[in-house]
Design an enzyme around this catalytic site. Structure first.
Site, PDB file in Angstrom:
ATOM      1  N   TYR A   1      37.950   5.568 -97.591  1.00 42.66           N
ATOM      2  CA  TYR A   1      38.630   5.135 -98.963  1.00 42.66           C
ATOM      3  C   TYR A   1      39.584   4.258 -98.821  1.00 42.66           C
ATOM      4  CZ  TYR A   1      42.089   8.421 -97.204  1.00 42.66           C
ATOM      5  OH  TYR A   1      43.233   8.991 -96.532  1.00 42.66           O
TER       6      TYR A   1
ATOM      7  N   TYR B   1      48.432  14.350-108.009  1.00 47.58           N
ATOM      8  CA  TYR B   1      49.610  15.017-107.582  1.00 47.58           C
ATOM      9  C   TYR B   1      50.700  15.418-108.724  1.00 47.58           C
ATOM     10  CZ  TYR B   1      48.097  13.729-102.884  1.00 47.58           C
ATOM     11  OH  TYR B   1      47.204  13.603-101.902  1.00 47.58           O
TER      12      TYR B   1
ATOM     13  N   PHE C   1      40.879   5.198-106.365  1.00 43.00           N
ATOM     14  CA  PHE C   1      40.361   5.379-104.840  1.00 43.00           C
ATOM     15  C   PHE C   1      38.883   4.612-105.001  1.00 43.00           C
ATOM     16  CE2 PHE C   1      43.459   8.978-104.915  1.00 43.00           C
ATOM     17  CZ  PHE C   1      43.803   8.827-103.748  1.00 43.00           C
TER      18      PHE C   1
ATOM     19  N   PHE D   1      48.566   2.794-101.025  1.00 43.27           N
ATOM     20  CA  PHE D   1      49.172   3.943-100.473  1.00 43.27           C
ATOM     21  C   PHE D   1      48.663   4.540 -99.202  1.00 43.27           C
ATOM     22  CE2 PHE D   1      47.292   5.807-104.227  1.00 43.27           C
ATOM     23  CZ  PHE D   1      46.639   6.697-103.705  1.00 43.27           C
ATOM     24  N   ASP D   2      47.268   4.260 -99.020  1.00 44.56           N
ATOM     25  CA  ASP D   2      46.625   4.861 -97.922  1.00 44.56           C
ATOM     26  C   ASP D   2      45.214   4.258 -97.858  1.00 44.56           C
ATOM     27  OD1 ASP D   2      46.178   6.516 -95.943  1.00 44.56           O
ATOM     28  OD2 ASP D   2      45.520   8.354 -97.110  1.00 44.56           O
TER      29      ASP D   2
ATOM     30  N   ILE E   1      42.606  16.489-103.485  1.00 44.83           N
ATOM     31  CA  ILE E   1      42.723  16.738-104.949  1.00 44.83           C
ATOM     32  C   ILE E   1      41.743  16.754-105.734  1.00 44.83           C
ATOM     33  CG2 ILE E   1      45.147  15.429-104.634  1.00 44.83           C
ATOM     34  CD1 ILE E   1      43.546  12.966-105.779  1.00 44.83           C
TER      35      ILE E   1
END
Length: 567
Positions: free
Chosen positions: A66, A122, A139, A76-77, A96
C-alpha cells in the site's frame, strides 16, 4: 516516512473503532470506475482487476502492499518504499475501519484506490504528526494474497489456517474413513507427535478431538495449521508421554499441522444402518441403475473372518427381482458405473437366521457378510418417458401382475413399489386415445386399490386412505375403495368417517359380506369408545361436582370473619 509508523497503526484507535459491521459490496467494477462501499463515505476505485472471484473474509490473514496519502497528495506511509508487504488479520480491528471494510471486497492480485473519510480512519484526533485531525485519506492498495483462518467450532476453540488449498468441494462426513498426515507441537515449538498415513473414521476420532472436528471442514489434499485450545486438545488433565509421543501439560494450547490426504466415503444404504457402503473408487458420471436394471458386477463375498464364500467375474443380475440378497440389491442401486465399494451387510439383509450353502463356503446362521464389488456396467429398465403409449399400458399391466404375486407371497413393501411404478407409467394420459384412457383408468384403479391393501398390511393407514381417495375421485361408487378407506379410518380412530364410507358401500352392495363384517367391527369399536367417553366424562363431572360443593360450603366457613370485618 519513518519505519516505525508501519501502517496498521491502529494504535490510536479505541475499541469503538474495531469493525465487525456488515458492508454493501460494491458490485462489479471496471478499471477506472469508482463506487461507494456501504453508507459511511468509503469509496473504491479499481486500478487493476484481480484473479478468480474469491475475496477474503473476517479472520483471514491478508498480505498487501500500500501507499497512503492525504488528499493533497502528501505521502505519509508506504510498504512499497520499505520493500516489505504488510500482513494483518482482517476484521479484527488491527487496522482502521476503512481498511477492514474495503479490503474484504478485493480479489487476489487486485489493485484499488480507497478514499477513506475521517470517521473510518483516525477521526477528530488524527495521528500526529503525519495525519491531521479529521483527515480524509487515500490508500493505493494491492492485495497480494491471503490465508483463510476460520473459527471452525464458533467458540474460539479451534482456529484453522489453510496453507495449501484442497481439491473439489466435498468434505468428509462422520461415517467416512480419512487418511491424514499430522504434526503436533506445543506453543513453544516442542514436538509432541508426528505421523503420516494415519487412517481413522471421522466420528471415532484420533489423537485428540480437534482432528475429527477439523477434517470435516477440509477438502481432499488440503493442508492446514490448527491452533487448538485445551477443550479440543487434552484439557485440564493433559496427556502423559508414551512411546515416541511427548507429554502434553495441563491446559496446553496445541499447534497442529494437518493434511487430509484422501478419504473413503461411507454411507448407510438403509435407515436402520444395517447395510453400509464404503466407496474405494468413485464411479463415472451421475447415472445409477434403477429398479429392474440389468447390472454386471465383479463380486467377492466374504465372512467377517475373511472366508470367501462367493466369487464371480462377471456376475449379472436384474435388480429388484430377488435374484440376490436384499442388501446387495439395495446397494447396487446407489452405485455409478466403474465404482468400487465394500459392502457390510447385517444378517437381516443377507442370509438371515438360516445356514446358506454358497459356491465356495457355507454362510453360518446370523452372519454379517462383506462384499467387495465393482459395477462394470448396467442397462436401465426403460422409463415411461422413453415409451410410446401402448408400451406404457403394457408395462403398467406387468407391474400390476408382479405386485399381485409379491402380495400373495406376503412381500407387501415390494408389492407396493410395483403398484406405484405401474401407476407412474400411465399417470399422465393427456396424449392417450379414448380407448387407451379407459385401459389406463382400469389399471390405475386396480394398482391403487391393491397398493392400499399393501399399506393396510404395512400399517401405513394414512397412505392407504389417500390411495382409496384417489380411486374414489375416479369411481365414486367403488365399493372396495370405500371398504378399504373405512378400514384405514377405523385404525386411526376416525370412526365417524369410517361409518359414512361403510354405509355408502352397503347402499351400493347391501349383501357384501366383507363390508358387513367390517361394520360389526366398527360398531364394536364405537361401543368401546362410547364406554370410555362415558367413564371419562363421568369422572370429569364428578370432579366438577365436588369442586362446586366445596365452593358452596366456603361462604359458611368464612362468614364469621366477614361479619367481624364489618363490625
Amino acid at each position: 516516512m519513518e519505519d516505525d509508523f508501519d501502517f496498521p497503526a491502529a494504535g490510536a484507535m479505541n475499541d469503538e473503532m474495531m469493525d465487525d459491521t456488515p458492508y454493501d459490496a460494491p458490485g462489479t467494477l471496471k478499471v477506472g470506475e469508482e463506487k461507494e462501499i456501504g453508507d459511511q463515505g468509503l469509496k473504491k476505485k479499481l486500478l487493476k482487476e484481480g484473479e478468480s472471484w474469491e475475496t477474503p473474509e473476517n479472520g483471514d490473514e491478508v498480505e498487501v502492499h500500500y501507499t497512503g496519502t492525504l488528499l493533497d497528495g502528501t505521502q505519509f506511509d508506504s510498504s512499497r518504499d520499505r520493500g516489505t508487504p504488510f500482513k494483518f488479520t482482517l476484521g479484527q480491528g488491527q487496522v482502521i475501519k476503512g481498511w477492514d471494510q474495503g479490503i474484504k471486497t478485493m480479489k487476489k492480485g487486485e489493485n484499488a484506490l480507497f478514499t477513506i473519510p475521517a470517521e473510518l480512519a483516525y477521526g477528530a484526533s488524527g495521528s500526529p504528526p503525519t495525519i491531521p485531525p479529521n483527515a480524509t485519506l487515500q490508500f493505493d492498495v494491492q492485495l497480494l494474497s491471503w490465508s483463510s483462518v476460520k473459527d471452525i467450532c464458533k467458540d474460539g476453540g479451534i482456529f484453522k489456517k489453510i496453507v495449501k488449498k484442497g481439491e473439489k468441494w466435498e468434505n468428509p462426513k462422520d461415517l467416512d474413513e480419512v487418511l491424514v498426515n499430522y504434526e503436533v507441537r506445543l506453543e513453544d515449538g516442542t514436538l509432541v507427535a508426528k505421523a503420516d498415513g494415519v487412517e481413522f473414521t471421522v466420528q471415532d476420532g484420533h489423537f485428540c478431538p480437534a482432528l475429527s472436528k477439523a477434517v470435516k471442514t477440509m477438502k481432499k489434499a488440503e493442508k492446514a495449521v490448527l491452533t487448538v485450545k485445551p477443550q479440543y486438545g487434552f484439557g485440564e488433565k493433559g496427556k502423559q508421554a508414551s512411546g515416541n509421543e511427548t507429554g502434553v501439560p495441563a491446559n496446553a494450547t496445541l499447534q497442529i499441522t494437518l493434511e487430509l490426504v484422501s478419504w473413503n466415503i461411507v454411507s448407510n444404504i438403509t435407515t436402520d444402518k444395517k447395510v453400509v457402503k464404503k466407496i474405494l473408487k468413485e464411479g463415472e458420471g451421475y447415472e445409477r441403475p434403477n429398479e429392474g436394471a440389468i447390472v454386471q458386477l465383479t463380486l467377492i463375498g466374504k465372512l467377517q473372518d475373511g472366508t470367501i464364500f462367493f466369487k464371480a467375474d462377471p456376475f449379472d443380475f436384474k435388480t429388484d427381482e430377488e435374484q440376490v440378497i436384499d442388501g446387495l440389491d439395495r446397494a447396487v442401486l446407489t452405485m455409478k458405473k466403474g465404482e468400487v465399494a465394500v459392502l457390510t451387510i447385517a444378517p437381516e439383509y443377507a442370509f438371515g437366521s438360516s445356514e446358506s450353502k454358497q459356491e465356495l463356503a457355507v454362510v453360518p446362521p446370523n452372519s454379517t457378510v462383506i462384499y467387495e464389488i465393482e459395477l462394470i456396467s448396467f442397462v436401465k429398465e426403460k422409463e415411461s418417458w422413453d415409451m410410446i403409449t401402448p408400451e406404457k399400458i403394457e408395462a403398467a399391466g406387468k407391474k400390476k401382475e408382479e405386485g399381485n404375486m409379491l402380495f400373495k407371497a406376503g412381500k407387501y413393501e415390494k408389492a407396493s413399489k410395483r403398484y406405484e411404478k405401474g401407476v407412474k407409467y400411465i399417470d399422465y394420459d393427456a396424449s392417450f386415445s379414448e380407448e387407451e384412457k379407459k385401459q389406463a383408468k382400469v389399471l390405475k384403479v386396480s394398482c391403487n386399490l391393491n397398493n392400499a391393501a399393501c399399506k393396510l398390511k404395512m400399517k401405513e393407514y394414512k397412505e392407504a386412505e389417500k390411495l382409496c381417495t384417489k380411486v374414489l375421485e375416479m369411481e365414486s361408487r367403488n365399493v372396495k375403495a370405500l371398504y378399504r378407506r373405512a378400514q384405514a379410518y377405523i385404525n386411526v380412530g376416525d370412526l365417524d368417517l369410517a361409518e359414512i364410507d361403510i354405509k355408502k358401500a352397503l347402499e351400493i352392495e347391501p349383501e357384501n359380506r366383507d363390508v358387513k363384517m367390517e361394520y360389526k367391527v366398527l360398531k364394536e369399536k364405537m361401543r368401546e369408545y362410547n364406554k370410555k367417553d362415558a367413564k371419562f366424562y363421568g369422572n370429569m363431572f364428578a370432579k366438577l361436582s365436588g369442586a362446586d360443593s366445596k365452593k358452596k360450603m366456603a361462604p359458611k366457613e368464612v362468614a364469621p370473619m366477614t361479619i367481624d370485618s364489618k363490625a
